[in-house]
Design a protein around this motif. Structure first.
Motif: not given
Length: 211
Positions: A68-70, A73, A90-91
Motif C-alpha cells: 500500500t502507499p502507507e 512510505q 510511491e505509486t
C-alpha cells in the motif's frame, strides 16, 4: 516494483525487486536493509530483514505482496534513515493490461514465433514476440508488461528471442491460472467488452471459462 515475502523459505525478509538480475552485483548492507546494484550502479532491489517489525500485516502473507502507499512510505523512511539514496516508487500501476494486437508478422528465424505490435494503455505500443499458435491481428489479449510477476513467480523483463527484442508477454489463460482455462498453449483472446489499456481484472476473469 515487485515485492514478495516467503517466510517458510527465506525467513522474515521482504524482497523488493526493482530491476532485472543479470550480471555482477554490488551488495551493501546497512542496519536491517540490503541494497543490490547491477554492474552499472543501478539499484535493482532491496531486502528488508525483520520485515514484520516494519509491516506487521506481513504475518498472513506468503508470495507476492501488494504494498500500500502507507507501507511504501514506511519502507522509504527506513531506507532514508539507513542512508540509501534510492527509494521505492510511491505509486504502482497494474502490470497486467488489456492489449490489442495491431500487427503481426512471422519471425524471420523461427517457424513458430510471431512478432506483434501490440497496443496497450494510452495508445502506446509494444513489440512482443509470441509463440502462441492462435496469434493473429485484431484480437484483444492480456499483456504482462515489463516488471510483471506471473502467478508462477516468473518476472517479465525485456528479452531477445532469436535476435528480436521483446518487451512484455502475451499470456494464455493457464499462465494466468484462470479457472478451467485450456491446458494447452495459446493466447487468451478476450471478449469485445474488455477495453484496451485497462488493467486486467483477475476477479472478473474467474468466469471466463465457466463450465
Amino acid at each position: 516494483m515487485i515485492a514478495s515475502y516467503n517466510p517458510a523459505q527465506i525467513g522474515d525478509v521482504l524482497v523488493v525487486v526493482l530491476g532485472p538480475d543479470d550480471g555482477p552485483q554490488k551488495v551493501t548492507q546497512r542496519d536491517q536493509i540490503v541494497e543490490i546494484k547491477d554492474q552499472n550502479g543501478n539499484v535493482i532491489g532491496y531486502n528488508f530483514f525483520a520485515a514484520q517489525a516494519l509491516l506487521p500485516e506481513l504475518v498472513d502473507q506468503n508470495g507476492q505482496v501488494k504494498l500500500t502507499p502507507e507501507q511504501i512510505q514506511i519502507l522509504n523512511q527506513q531506507l532514508q534513515a539507513a542512508g540509501f539514496e534510492t527509494g521505492l516508487p510511491e505509486t504502482e500501476t497494474s502490470k497486467f493490461v488489456v492489449g490489442y494486437v495491431k500487427e503481426m508478422k512471422e519471425h524471420p528465424k523461427s517457424s513458430h514465433l510471431h512478432i506483434t505490435t501490440t497496443e496497450v494503455e494510452d495508445g502506446r505500443t509494444l513489440q512482443i514476440v509470441s509463440g502462441s499458435p492462435n496469434m493473429q491481428e485484431g484480437i484483444k489479449v492480456v499483456v504482462a508488461e515489463v516488471g510483471a510477476m506471473m502467478p508462477d513467480g516468473l518476472i517479465i523483463w525485456p528479452s531477445t528471442l532469436k535476435d528480436v527484442e521483446s518487451d512484455g508477454m502475451i499470456c494464455s489463460g493457464r499462465e494466468l491460472r484462470i479457472p478451467n482455462a485450456p491446458d494447452k498453449p495459446g493466447a487468451l483472446i478476450l471478449p469485445d467488452e474488455y477495453e484496451v489499456g485497462q488493467p486486467f481484472d483477475f476477479k472478473q476473469a474467474q468466469t471466463l471459462f465457466s463450465e
